[in-house]
Design a protein around this motif. Structure first.
Motif, mmCIF file in Angstrom:
data_model
loop_
_atom_site.group_PDB
_atom_site.id
_atom_site.type_symbol
_atom_site.label_atom_id
_atom_site.label_comp_id
_atom_site.label_asym_id
_atom_site.label_seq_id
_atom_site.Cartn_x
_atom_site.Cartn_y
_atom_site.Cartn_z
ATOM 1 N N ASP A 8 0.879 -1.163 0.000
ATOM 2 C CA ASP A 8 0.000 0.000 0.000
ATOM 3 C C ASP A 8 0.917 1.213 0.000
ATOM 4 N N GLY A 9 1.116 1.767 -1.186
ATOM 5 C CA GLY A 9 2.063 2.863 -1.308
ATOM 6 C C GLY A 9 3.461 2.358 -1.018
ATOM 7 N N ARG A 10 4.147 3.054 -0.173
ATOM 8 C CA ARG A 10 5.516 2.596 0.145
ATOM 9 C C ARG A 10 5.513 1.602 1.290
ATOM 10 N N GLU A 11 4.396 1.370 1.900
ATOM 11 C CA GLU A 11 4.333 0.434 3.015
ATOM 12 C C GLU A 11 4.020 -0.979 2.545
ATOM 13 N N HIS A 12 4.710 -1.941 3.151
ATOM 14 C CA HIS A 12 4.416 -3.348 2.869
ATOM 15 C C HIS A 12 3.705 -3.910 4.088
ATOM 16 N N LEU A 13 2.494 -4.328 3.900
ATOM 17 C CA LEU A 13 1.724 -4.826 5.037
ATOM 18 C C LEU A 13 1.745 -6.337 5.071
ATOM 19 N N LEU A 14 2.258 -6.868 6.164
ATOM 20 C CA LEU A 14 2.390 -8.310 6.309
ATOM 21 C C LEU A 14 1.240 -8.865 7.126
ATOM 22 N N SER A 15 0.786 -10.029 6.696
ATOM 23 C CA SER A 15 -0.241 -10.715 7.474
ATOM 24 C C SER A 15 0.064 -12.203 7.481
ATOM 25 N N ILE A 16 -0.587 -12.879 8.391
ATOM 26 C CA ILE A 16 -0.283 -14.286 8.614
ATOM 27 C C ILE A 16 -1.122 -15.180 7.697
ATOM 28 N N ASN A 17 -0.557 -16.301 7.340
ATOM 29 C CA ASN A 17 -1.322 -17.313 6.618
ATOM 30 C C ASN A 17 -1.178 -18.649 7.331
ATOM 31 N N PRO A 18 -2.199 -19.068 8.042
ATOM 32 C CA PRO A 18 -2.075 -20.242 8.904
ATOM 33 C C PRO A 18 -2.042 -21.578 8.167
ATOM 34 N N GLU A 19 -2.299 -21.542 6.892
ATOM 35 C CA GLU A 19 -2.420 -22.800 6.153
ATOM 36 C C GLU A 19 -1.258 -23.788 6.344
ATOM 37 N N PRO A 20 -0.016 -23.348 6.179
ATOM 38 C CA PRO A 20 1.081 -24.314 6.289
ATOM 39 C C PRO A 20 1.147 -24.977 7.657
ATOM 40 N N LEU A 21 0.647 -24.276 8.657
ATOM 41 C CA LEU A 21 0.644 -24.861 9.990
ATOM 42 C C LEU A 21 -0.145 -26.151 10.028
ATOM 43 N N ASP B 249 5.463 -33.009 21.653
ATOM 44 C CA ASP B 249 4.382 -32.377 22.404
ATOM 45 C C ASP B 249 4.575 -30.874 22.449
ATOM 46 N N GLU B 250 5.810 -30.505 22.712
ATOM 47 C CA GLU B 250 6.108 -29.073 22.789
ATOM 48 C C GLU B 250 5.749 -28.384 21.480
ATOM 49 N N VAL B 251 6.177 -28.992 20.384
ATOM 50 C CA VAL B 251 5.886 -28.417 19.074
ATOM 51 C C VAL B 251 4.378 -28.373 18.837
ATOM 52 N N ALA B 252 3.716 -29.501 19.078
ATOM 53 C CA ALA B 252 2.276 -29.569 18.859
ATOM 54 C C ALA B 252 1.575 -28.496 19.681
ATOM 55 N N ASN B 253 2.027 -28.371 20.893
ATOM 56 C CA ASN B 253 1.477 -27.366 21.790
ATOM 57 C C ASN B 253 1.589 -25.961 21.209
ATOM 58 N N TRP B 254 2.790 -25.641 20.784
ATOM 59 C CA TRP B 254 3.030 -24.319 20.211
ATOM 60 C C TRP B 254 2.117 -24.101 19.009
ATOM 61 N N ILE B 255 2.059 -25.101 18.158
ATOM 62 C CA ILE B 255 1.281 -24.957 16.942
ATOM 63 C C ILE B 255 -0.189 -24.714 17.223
ATOM 64 N N VAL B 256 -0.773 -25.547 18.077
ATOM 65 C CA VAL B 256 -2.205 -25.373 18.298
ATOM 66 C C VAL B 256 -2.481 -24.030 18.969
ATOM 67 N N THR B 257 -1.619 -23.653 19.892
ATOM 68 C CA THR B 257 -1.794 -22.350 20.546
ATOM 69 C C THR B 257 -1.769 -21.223 19.524
ATOM 70 N N GLN B 258 -0.686 -21.201 18.745
ATOM 71 C CA GLN B 258 -0.553 -20.145 17.752
ATOM 72 C C GLN B 258 -1.714 -20.163 16.772
ATOM 73 N N ARG B 259 -1.989 -21.333 16.267
ATOM 74 C CA ARG B 259 -3.022 -21.395 15.245
ATOM 75 C C ARG B 259 -4.364 -20.907 15.764
ATOM 76 N N ARG B 260 -4.617 -21.188 17.025
ATOM 77 C CA ARG B 260 -5.870 -20.718 17.603
ATOM 78 C C ARG B 260 -5.893 -19.196 17.604
ATOM 79 N N LEU B 261 -4.787 -18.605 18.028
ATOM 80 C CA LEU B 261 -4.689 -17.146 18.005
ATOM 81 C C LEU B 261 -4.933 -16.607 16.606
ATOM 82 N N TRP B 262 -4.194 -17.138 15.661
ATOM 83 C CA TRP B 262 -4.239 -16.631 14.295
ATOM 84 C C TRP B 262 -5.630 -16.734 13.712
ATOM 85 N N THR B 263 -6.192 -17.922 13.816
ATOM 86 C CA THR B 263 -7.479 -18.117 13.162
ATOM 87 C C THR B 263 -8.569 -17.335 13.884
ATOM 88 N N ALA B 264 -8.434 -17.200 15.184
ATOM 89 C CA ALA B 264 -9.399 -16.383 15.919
ATOM 90 C C ALA B 264 -9.406 -14.994 15.302
#
Lengths: 124, 124
Positions: A66-79, B80-95
């Motif tokens: 957006d203009g000179r700013e690059h706005l980053l957002s998350i994509n949870p899919e790979p998770l 477990d640690e990894v799984a834990n991190w993932i589900v936590t993060q993913r919940r945040l993100w998707t929320a």
DNA sequence: ACATTATTCAACCACTTGGTTGAGTATAAT
DNA sequence: ATTATACTCAACCAAGTGGTTGAATAATGT
């Protein structure tokens, strides 16, 4: 499904760096510009920019200009892919270990029946 | 809990290599010796030995010596640690994303009500 | 027009990784 | 005692990582 070449290798590698995980965490509360993302870290802006590129390569973040700013957002899919792999593997592993455990317990029962002595220590 | 210095960094890094993941998969069906583990791969025994050491460093495999044989087995704990991190993060993100999604839908409804024109394009 | 801001690109550096080969160290088999 | 097996250790190498600095590009503010 849209799953375009999601590589477990790259995803896991991208996640294996604490700075990058912190960036992702930050992004979980919404879009941010590169400078904003860089601000909490003691490293240079360029370093953060590189980290972002790694995350992008792994499709964990998306970039919107957006203009000179690059706005980053998350994509949870790979998770999902990672989570999937983990639960699958862990099920296999623990299934195997549980079977072993059962076996050991069975042997324990047999042994304690045979020896009839209390207070005997098991290994491990 | 026994959780002795399980590092998410090292775990994820160890998992980010396909050879190492294959080794783990192989180990899910039980203990194996180094040579056995190396056999399916086209690389040298030494290379596999190194991979194993990486997995060991991340506490993903354990080593038990029996004479000249080194018997490797899996340790699912770090997962477990990894799984834990993932589900936590993913919940945040998707929320967050779900909230955004709701917002967008609401705006869509408002916009279509306001403009009453069909075929109007939204950005991105 | 000029300076400021937001960001990338390019070159460099030290360190790590994933692989190799060659030699060393135990243990087991003959 | 000799040889074979199972493995590690050490040195090396090419490529990748995580960081730096300095310059380039592009949009905004004055």
């Amino acid at each position: 499904m849209l799953t375009k070449e999601l590589s477990l290798d790259e995803t896991l590698m991208a996640l294996s760096d604490p700075t990058r995980r912190a960036i992702l965490k930050r992004l979980s509360s919404g879009e941010a510009r590169v400078t904003e993302l860089a601000q909490p870290f003691s490293m240079s802006l360029n370093a953060v920019s590189k980290h972002i590129r790694v995350l992008e390569r792994a499709h964990l973040v998306r970039r919107r200009r957006d203009g000179r700013e690059h706005l980053l957002s998350i994509n949870p899919e790979p998770l999902d892919e990672v989570a999937n792999w983990i639960v699958t593997q862990r099920r296999l592993w623990t299934a195997r270990l549980d079977a072993l455990d059962e076996l050991l317990k069975a042997e324990d029962r047999a042994a304690s029946k045979a020896s009839k002595k209390k207070g005997e220590k098991h290994e491990r």
